[in-house]
Design an enzyme around this catalytic site. Structure first.
Site, PDB file in Angstrom:
ATOM      1  N   VAL A   1      -4.022  13.059  21.476  1.00  0.00           N
ATOM      2  CA  VAL A   1      -5.258  13.055  22.267  1.00  0.00           C
ATOM      3  C   VAL A   1      -5.788  14.492  22.281  1.00  0.00           C
ATOM      4  O   VAL A   1      -5.025  15.440  22.475  1.00  0.00           O
ATOM      5  CB  VAL A   1      -4.990  12.553  23.708  1.00  0.00           C
TER       6      VAL A   1
ATOM      7  N   GLN B   1      16.832  21.165  26.819  1.00  0.00           N
ATOM      8  CA  GLN B   1      16.031  21.304  25.599  1.00  0.00           C
ATOM      9  C   GLN B   1      15.283  22.637  25.531  1.00  0.00           C
ATOM     10  O   GLN B   1      14.487  22.853  24.621  1.00  0.00           O
ATOM     11  CB  GLN B   1      15.083  20.114  25.431  1.00  0.00           C
TER      12      GLN B   1
ATOM     13  N   TYR C   1       3.434  17.444  34.571  1.00  0.00           N
ATOM     14  CA  TYR C   1       2.183  18.172  34.383  1.00  0.00           C
ATOM     15  C   TYR C   1       1.294  17.333  33.462  1.00  0.00           C
ATOM     16  O   TYR C   1       0.847  17.768  32.409  1.00  0.00           O
ATOM     17  CB  TYR C   1       2.410  19.588  33.835  1.00  0.00           C
ATOM     18  N   LEU C   2       1.082  16.122  33.919  1.00  0.00           N
ATOM     19  CA  LEU C   2       0.468  15.090  33.077  1.00  0.00           C
ATOM     20  C   LEU C   2      -0.957  15.437  32.674  1.00  0.00           C
ATOM     21  O   LEU C   2      -1.722  15.997  33.455  1.00  0.00           O
ATOM     22  CB  LEU C   2       0.468  13.758  33.826  1.00  0.00           C
TER      23      LEU C   2
ATOM     24  N   HIS D   1      -0.446  11.998  28.083  1.00  0.00           N
ATOM     25  CA  HIS D   1       0.575  11.190  28.770  1.00  0.00           C
ATOM     26  C   HIS D   1      -0.029   9.897  29.316  1.00  0.00           C
ATOM     27  O   HIS D   1       0.610   8.847  29.283  1.00  0.00           O
ATOM     28  CB  HIS D   1       1.147  11.956  29.977  1.00  0.00           C
TER      29      HIS D   1
ATOM     30  N   ASP E   1       4.186  15.328  19.062  1.00  0.00           N
ATOM     31  CA  ASP E   1       5.556  15.792  18.823  1.00  0.00           C
ATOM     32  C   ASP E   1       6.151  14.979  17.673  1.00  0.00           C
ATOM     33  O   ASP E   1       7.119  14.232  17.854  1.00  0.00           O
ATOM     34  CB  ASP E   1       6.381  15.642  20.095  1.00  0.00           C
TER      35      ASP E   1
ATOM     36  N   SER F   1       0.511  20.217  28.026  1.00  0.00           N
ATOM     37  CA  SER F   1       0.730  20.808  29.354  1.00  0.00           C
ATOM     38  C   SER F   1       0.666  22.325  29.265  1.00  0.00           C
ATOM     39  O   SER F   1       0.330  23.008  30.226  1.00  0.00           O
ATOM     40  CB  SER F   1       2.093  20.392  29.904  1.00  0.00           C
TER      41      SER F   1
ATOM     42  N   MET G   1       7.745  15.266  30.784  1.00  0.00           N
ATOM     43  CA  MET G   1       8.224  16.411  31.564  1.00  0.00           C
ATOM     44  C   MET G   1       7.174  16.771  32.619  1.00  0.00           C
ATOM     45  O   MET G   1       7.164  17.882  33.152  1.00  0.00           O
ATOM     46  CB  MET G   1       8.512  17.603  30.654  1.00  0.00           C
TER      47      MET G   1
HETATM   48  O1  PAF Z   1       8.106  15.173  24.858  1.00  0.00           O
HETATM   49  C1  PAF Z   1       8.563  15.516  25.973  1.00  0.00           C
HETATM   50  O2  PAF Z   1       7.834  15.713  26.941  1.00  0.00           O
HETATM   51  C2  PAF Z   1      10.070  15.683  26.118  1.00  0.00           C
HETATM   52  O3  PAF Z   1      10.640  16.245  24.986  1.00  0.00           O
HETATM   53  C3  PAF Z   1      10.792  14.370  26.508  1.00  0.00           C
HETATM   54  C4  PAF Z   1      10.692  13.330  25.403  1.00  0.00           C
HETATM   55  C5  PAF Z   1      10.196  13.819  27.785  1.00  0.00           C
HETATM   56  C6  PAF Z   1      12.271  14.663  26.742  1.00  0.00           C
HETATM   57  O4  PAF Z   1      12.462  15.594  27.764  1.00  0.00           O
END
Ligand code: PAF
Length: 284
Positions: free
Chosen positions: A176, A61, A32-33, A37, A150, A186, A30
């Site tokens: 990390v 979501q 804002y790396l 990521h 997650d 983020s 999503m």
């Molecule tokens: O983990 C995330 O950043 C989000 O839930 C994902 C997997 C990119 C789906 O929007």
């Protein structure tokens, strides 16, 4: 690195890759790396011919009172970071591009979504599955990369992949952390100076609870230890601290081998999550 914003442009790239029999690694984000990521992208880079990163803040979501509007976004910075770790294609669609029409069909996450974040964020994992299924169809990845931070999301997506026969391998990359142990997220940018000093207590609490559980197998005591640690070291509000069998996310029994010890805590107004996954017998 190419940046594509339409499904048509992405499909053309994927078709060309498939004709040339290239393997494709997908890193869904999503934006804002942060380093978490980038670690996923590096893992994808090491194993695939073509690395596709999606950057899309997925509205489906987020609950009505959650932070969809204010979720941090910085596409130019994200593109520079993605390029620095060798991403080939960034797919950064608009909401209209991803959801041009709504026929009302949804993928419902099953029992694994009734606990932890799923319990406090109703519908969240349905939204995650909706966008991830679309991204899988659009990019047809050989491998898809997700972060262990997650852990519930990983378990639920893995169930969808298995039950709906998505022809791909899932790769899970360890959490990390900052130097003081805080899991990278983020949402860490929301933390005030005081919040930021308190936030590492979540990781410390999980470490103490894990050690306690490995010593005596007592779930209640382990959770109590973590709760007391967070309560005495932060002004935070605990959403949950739970220890469940993984990946089924059901109560621990004598037969449980792998467990997830997970916490979600509001530090100030910021909801942070963190976890440990380990083997009950070996503590790995
Ligand atoms: O983990 C995330 O950043 C989000 O839930 C994902 C997997 C990119 C789906 O929007």
């Amino acid at each position: 690195m190419k940046v594509v914003t339409t499904i048509a442009a992405l499909s053309a790239e994927i078709q060309a890759a498939k004709i040339n029999e290239k393997t494709i690694g997908l890193v869904p984000t999503m934006g804002y790396l942060h380093e978490g990521h980038l670690t996923l992208a590096q893992a994808a880079r090491a194993e695939n011919d073509l690395v596709v990163m999606s950057i899309f803040v997925n509205p489906t979501q987020f609950g009505p009172n959650e932070d969809f509007e204010s979720y941090p976004r910085d596409l130019p910075h994200d593109l520079a970071l993605a390029e620095s770790v060798g991403v080939d294609i960034v797919f950064a669609p608009s909401v209209e591009e991803m959801y041009p029409h709504d026929g009302g069909i949804r993928i419902h996450a099953g029992k694994q979504a009734n606990v932890l974040c799923g319990a406090s964020r109703p519908g969240h994992f349905d939204g995650v599955l909706q966008v991830v299924a679309k991204l899988f169809h659009l990019t047809q990845p050989t491998r898809a990369y997700f972060g262990q931070k997650d852990a519930q999301q990983v378990a639920i997506i893995a169930t969808m992949v298995r039950d709906f026969n998505f022809p791909l391998e899932m790769r899970v990359v360890p959490v990390v952390r900052e130097e003081d142990g805080l899991a990278k997220s983020s949402r860490n940018v929301y933390l005030s100076e005081v919040d930021r000093k308190q936030a590492p207590a979540i990781n410390e609490a999980l470490e103490l609870a894990r050690d306690s559980f490995l010593e005596n197998g007592d779930v209640v005591e382990a959770i109590e230890i973590a709760t007391v640690h967070i309560a005495t070291r932060t002004n935070g509000k605990i959403d949950y601290i739970e220890l469940l069998a993984y990946p089924d996310l059901i109560p621990v029994t004598d037969d449980t081998e792998q467990v997830l010890l997970a916490a979600a805590v509001y530090i100030g107004n910021t909801r942070l999550i963190d976890n440990r996954i380990f083997n009950v017998k070996e503590g790995l």
